[in-house]
Design a protein around this motif. Structure first.
Motif, mmCIF file in Angstrom:
data_model
loop_
_atom_site.group_PDB
_atom_site.id
_atom_site.type_symbol
_atom_site.label_atom_id
_atom_site.label_comp_id
_atom_site.label_asym_id
_atom_site.label_seq_id
_atom_site.Cartn_x
_atom_site.Cartn_y
_atom_site.Cartn_z
ATOM 1 N N MET A 86 12.100 13.614 8.733
ATOM 2 C CA MET A 86 12.291 13.105 9.393
ATOM 3 C C MET A 86 13.534 13.269 8.400
ATOM 4 S SD MET A 86 10.540 9.000 9.625
ATOM 5 C CE MET A 86 11.589 8.222 10.826
ATOM 6 N N ALA A 87 13.179 13.494 6.686
ATOM 7 C CA ALA A 87 14.710 13.940 6.193
ATOM 8 C C ALA A 87 14.603 15.169 6.616
ATOM 9 C CB ALA A 87 13.520 13.937 4.800
ATOM 10 N N GLY A 88 14.213 15.821 8.050
ATOM 11 C CA GLY A 88 15.059 17.235 7.702
ATOM 12 C C GLY A 88 13.712 18.273 7.335
ATOM 13 N N GLN A 89 12.947 18.117 7.096
ATOM 14 C CA GLN A 89 12.795 19.535 6.266
ATOM 15 C C GLN A 89 10.805 19.770 6.661
ATOM 16 O OE1 GLN A 89 11.864 17.682 2.493
ATOM 17 N NE2 GLN A 89 14.010 17.234 1.780
ATOM 18 N N PRO A 90 11.365 20.644 8.073
ATOM 19 C CA PRO A 90 10.371 20.303 8.630
ATOM 20 C C PRO A 90 9.064 21.223 7.928
ATOM 21 C CG PRO A 90 11.968 21.895 9.986
ATOM 22 C CD PRO A 90 12.438 20.999 8.474
ATOM 23 N N GLY A 91 10.290 22.627 7.221
ATOM 24 C CA GLY A 91 8.931 23.685 6.265
ATOM 25 C C GLY A 91 8.129 23.004 5.107
ATOM 26 N N MET A 92 8.963 21.899 4.401
ATOM 27 C CA MET A 92 8.234 21.643 4.408
ATOM 28 C C MET A 92 6.594 20.108 4.475
ATOM 29 S SD MET A 92 9.021 21.380 1.048
ATOM 30 C CE MET A 92 7.719 20.650 -0.318
ATOM 31 N N ALA A 93 6.935 19.579 5.556
ATOM 32 C CA ALA A 93 6.236 18.958 6.721
ATOM 33 C C ALA A 93 4.932 20.606 6.712
ATOM 34 C CB ALA A 93 6.533 18.578 7.533
ATOM 35 N N ALA A 94 5.396 21.303 6.778
ATOM 36 C CA ALA A 94 3.723 22.563 6.999
ATOM 37 C C ALA A 94 3.722 22.017 5.994
ATOM 38 C CB ALA A 94 4.541 23.607 7.861
ATOM 39 N N GLU A 95 3.695 22.553 5.350
ATOM 40 C CA GLU A 95 3.005 22.869 3.644
ATOM 41 C C GLU A 95 2.153 21.854 3.293
ATOM 42 O OE1 GLU A 95 1.718 24.659 0.122
ATOM 43 O OE2 GLU A 95 2.747 25.277 1.719
ATOM 44 N N ARG A 96 2.628 20.646 3.880
ATOM 45 C CA ARG A 96 1.828 18.969 3.775
ATOM 46 C C ARG A 96 0.909 19.187 4.688
ATOM 47 N NH1 ARG A 96 3.731 18.368 -0.852
ATOM 48 N NH2 ARG A 96 6.062 17.446 -0.800
ATOM 49 N N LEU A 97 0.902 20.093 5.687
ATOM 50 C CA LEU A 97 -0.168 20.968 6.905
ATOM 51 C C LEU A 97 -1.636 21.111 5.843
ATOM 52 C CD1 LEU A 97 -1.000 18.910 9.564
ATOM 53 C CD2 LEU A 97 -0.596 21.643 10.274
ATOM 54 N N ARG A 98 -0.983 22.621 5.711
ATOM 55 C CA ARG A 98 -1.560 22.942 5.063
ATOM 56 C C ARG A 98 -2.258 22.153 3.743
ATOM 57 N NH1 ARG A 98 2.370 26.285 5.773
ATOM 58 N NH2 ARG A 98 3.879 25.798 4.019
ATOM 59 N N THR A 115 1.367 16.831 15.790
ATOM 60 C CA THR A 115 1.284 16.254 17.353
ATOM 61 C C THR A 115 3.136 16.205 17.015
ATOM 62 O OG1 THR A 115 1.139 14.001 16.604
ATOM 63 C CG2 THR A 115 -0.303 16.170 18.291
ATOM 64 N N SER A 116 3.363 15.444 15.426
ATOM 65 C CA SER A 116 4.974 15.339 14.858
ATOM 66 C C SER A 116 5.996 16.542 14.749
ATOM 67 C CB SER A 116 4.842 14.069 13.608
ATOM 68 O OG SER A 116 4.495 12.769 13.950
ATOM 69 N N MET A 117 5.571 17.461 14.406
ATOM 70 C CA MET A 117 5.199 18.900 13.723
ATOM 71 C C MET A 117 5.600 19.846 15.233
ATOM 72 S SD MET A 117 3.537 20.067 10.374
ATOM 73 C CE MET A 117 4.422 21.772 10.552
ATOM 74 N N ALA A 118 5.245 18.826 15.897
ATOM 75 C CA ALA A 118 5.491 19.795 17.767
ATOM 76 C C ALA A 118 7.150 19.346 18.523
ATOM 77 C CB ALA A 118 4.350 19.850 18.036
ATOM 78 N N ALA A 119 6.634 17.899 18.078
ATOM 79 C CA ALA A 119 7.935 16.634 18.688
ATOM 80 C C ALA A 119 8.596 17.512 17.803
ATOM 81 C CB ALA A 119 7.744 15.618 18.574
ATOM 82 N N GLY A 120 9.124 17.370 16.156
ATOM 83 C CA GLY A 120 10.295 17.136 15.424
ATOM 84 C C GLY A 120 10.841 15.565 14.565
ATOM 85 N N ALA A 121 9.281 14.916 15.519
ATOM 86 C CA ALA A 121 9.760 14.061 14.390
ATOM 87 C C ALA A 121 8.513 12.866 14.731
ATOM 88 C CB ALA A 121 10.881 13.007 14.970
#
Length: 706
Positions: free
Chosen positions: A622-634, A686-692
């Protein structure tokens, strides 16, 4: 009596042995909660589930997921003179047969031997089937035994055990089990745990010396010797069938035995692969391990649904810490294999996002079926729907409304449930405080104004209003919106302190007891914390519900400052990435030396919760930081155990380590698998794939943040 043991090679003294000595036996409790496997078939006609411990099946459920029916099913290997070892006593590795199928292979290596056991259930009937290979590594012949401890109807104190032909049968007033082997057992015995059971005999004598034909009522254990020496004969198949009575259990086991392991395993795998093929694949992921954890997570969530009560998904098939062996704490074997509306909401939103809309629909139908006459949802229920604990948690009443909105449900039963739930929320009062003050927030042990709970009630009321507008009830919808707007305007005033010790700028508290976050009101956080605390010192990550549910923007100054505070106070870096404690002063975890959590038995320490990495990842999207979201998934995927199951907690940097074990970031002995963690993982994928975040109700975000 001779007829009763036909087909077995029992000594003649068995016929004169009579009932085993040592009644009623000791109650050892249940196995630890750190499971390495959890499986069942996709078929409703097979209401049986297994879990795997560190060397064998531990905690098997029948006929529903609220009822553990066996403590353990495992193998013993001995040379008959020098050593005797259970699979759980020796190094064992667990391997998923494939990530889309909750079937597992365990390989155990002992003193001159290796055993490989593969576990499935028979899709056609309630049987657990084990393919067993035992191999002597030094060419010396071995003796192989099977141990089974029934706890039928989740009460092991009244079970009876006996040998019938080649079958070990157990029964109580309403259920039965039958254990068979191919090739058939050559010796059997039934005894009382801790006195005359098979393991007590084998551990003392390295071989079976007593052959009691029956035992009970009491805590009983069964043992059967396999004609497997690891040299000339190395293979056997074990079948544990269940039924309402002994003859049904025996017939079930015999039918599965005729089917054979290979046919049962093939049908089992095909059922799960059909299910996986119906879901949204994680094509956006490039890391193979993360993909495997996704498929394991969808299977774990689907397997957690009770087959007698569709839509009843349990929190975890486990009994951590004192919940497994303290009858005062858990007189009915513990709360995790119950249905919690909050956890069920996580289940439903995850499976909905993965493509299983039907599961989410069943979950909502179940929630309305257990709604209480006054409109609130129980704290938790048996899978049958019977309430178990009875505290009121407003988020658990709000989330079904949000789920109904996400599903677009406006049928009469749903609208009745929505109205009752919303009316309960707006009219609730506790300890002299009106809603959104809650009797318990989402961590279950305190009343107060919680930003997380308030977020859910705002979202619930806005979603209720939208559903009511669609049905033409404009007046009620406007009333709910007015309350939601008032609470949204007041949430900071109730829960964000401007004079707390962690920052000179406002930050959200875990909760306030009085709605005055600048007041140094004290309370005891519970879970063995030794003293009262100032509410301004207590923080948790639950305020992120305000963002994820659409009430606050991700760049809200109080939200951003609260993230900094939470990272400083609760966050820890581990080899598995950054993870967070539940809240300041949390005691829900092991003692300092690693001993089990219990109430009133010394200080305990809550560890790190991987699900918070998923919640942070949704925020970062939501904050526009998809790279950080990917790190959380890892980080979340890195906490999976070898069976690809995700835990409730992992060890922090205060782990009671010896020679580096256990390592920070690895699962502790909390509930594993935890459905909430798996649901959070699936929803982040699924949120990462949707972008939100796929969970955010747009009707709430449109009102407050867009």
């Amino acid at each position: 009596m001779a007829a009763a043991v036909a087909g077995t090679a029992l000594p003649s003294s068995a016929a004169r042995a009579g009932d085993a000595p040592g009644a009623p036996g000791t109650d050892p409790g249940y196995a630890g909660a750190d499971k390495l496997g959890f499986g069942t078939s996709r078929d409703a006609q097979s209401p049986v589930w297994f879990t795997l411990g560190r060397g064998g099946a531990a905690d098997l459920y029948y006929p529903n997921l609220s009822t553990p029916a066996s403590r353990q099913l495992q193998v013993v290997v001995t040379d008959g003179a020098g050593f005797v070892q259970r699979l759980s006593d020796v190094p064992t590795r667990t391997e998923p047969v494939d990530p889309k199928t909750p079937s597992y292979r365990q390989v155990s290596t002992g003193q001159g031997w290796e055993a490989t056991a593969t576990y499935v259930t028979d899709p056609a009937r309630p049987s657990v089937v084990v393919d067993l290979q035992v191999r002597s590594l030094d060419g010396k012949p071995l003796q192989t035994y099977v141990l089974h401890e029934p706890t039928l109807t989740k009460d092991g104190s009244d079970d009876r055990s006996r040998t019938e032909g080649a079958t070990l049968v157990a029964s109580d007033r309403s259920a039965a089990s039958a254990l068979r082997a191919t090739p058939a057992f050559t010796e059997t015995s039934s005894g009382y745990l801790g006195a005359s059971d098979g393991w007590t005999d084998l551990s003392r004598h390295k071989r079976l010396t007593a052959h009691h034909p029956e035992a009970g009522a009491g805590h009983v254990g069964q043992v059967g010797r396999l004609p497997v020496d690891g040299v000339g004969t190395s293979h056997a198949v074990l079948t544990l069938g269940y039924g309402k009575h002994a003859s049904e259990a025996v017939a079930t086991a015999e039918e599965t035995e005729r089917t054979g392991f290979e046919a049962a395993a093939r049908a089992y795998g095909e059922g799960w692969h059909r299910y996986a093929d119906s879901l949204t694949p994680p094509d956006a992921l490039t890391d193979e391990h993360q993909k495997n954890v996704y498929w394991s997570s969808t299977a774990m969530l689907a397997a957690s649904e009770d087959k007698q009560n569709p839509g009843a998904f349990i929190a975890s098939p486990s009994m951590p810490w004192a919940f497994r062996n303290d009858p005062e704490m858990a007189p009915e074997s513990g709360p995790y294999h119950l249905v919690w509306p909050r956890d069920l909401y996580q289940h439903a939103t995850a499976l909905l996002s993965a493509g299983d809309r039907a599961a989410a629909e069943r979950a909502l139908d179940y929630l309305w079926s257990v709604q209480q006459p006054d409109g609130h949802l129980p704290q938790n229920t048996e899978t049958s729907g019977e309430p178990f604990w009875t505290k009121v948690q407003l988020d658990q009443t709000a989330f079904p409304i949000v789920l109904a909105w996400q599903l677009g449900r406006t049928d009469q039963a749903t609208m009745d449930g929505v109205r009752k739930a919303a009316e309960f929320i707006v009219g609730f009062e506790h300890e002299g405080h009106p809603a959104p003050y809650t009797e318990q927030e989402r961590w279950e042990n305190h009343s107060g104004y919680s930003p997380g709970t308030i977020a859910s009630t705002i979202a619930g009321l806005v979603c209720a209003a939208d559903l009511l507008e669609r049905s033409g009830d404009h007046e009620t919808a406007q009333r709910y919106l007015a309350v939601a707007d008032e609470w949204a305007a007041k949430v900071d005033g109730w829960t964000a302190t401007a004079n707390g010790p962690h920052s000179p700028q406002p930050y959200y508290l875990r909760l306030t007891k009085d709605g005055n976050p600048n007041q140094g009101t004290t309370y005891n956080p519970g879970d063995n914390y030794p003293e009262d605390v100032d509410q301004r010192t207590q923080v948790d990550p639950s305020f992120l519900e305000l963002v994820r549910l659409g009430v606050k923007r991700p760049d809200d100054p109080v939200v951003v400052n609260s993230l900094r505070v939470v990272d400083e106070v609760l966050g820890e870096q581990t080899p598995a990435g950054q993870h967070w404690h539940r809240f300041t002063s949390d005691g829900y975890g092991e003692r300092e030396d690693g001993a089990d959590w219990n109430i009133g038995h010394g200080r305990t320490y809550g560890r790190l919760w991987p699900l918070f990495a998923g919640e942070r990842g949704e925020y970062e999207l939501m904050a526009g930081q998809p790279g950080m979201a990917a790190e959380r998934l890892r980080s979340m995927a890195a906490t999976a155990n070898e069976g690809l199951l995700l835990p409730e907690q992992v060890w922090d940097n205060r782990a009671p380590a010896a020679d580096g074990e256990p390592a920070p970031g690895t699962p502790n002995r909390s509930a594993t698998p935890l459905a909430w963690t798996h649901a959070q993982y699936v929803r982040l994928v699924t949120s990462m794939a949707a972008g939100a975040p796929v969970e955010t109700p747009s009707v709430v975000a449109d009102r407050y943040t867009r």
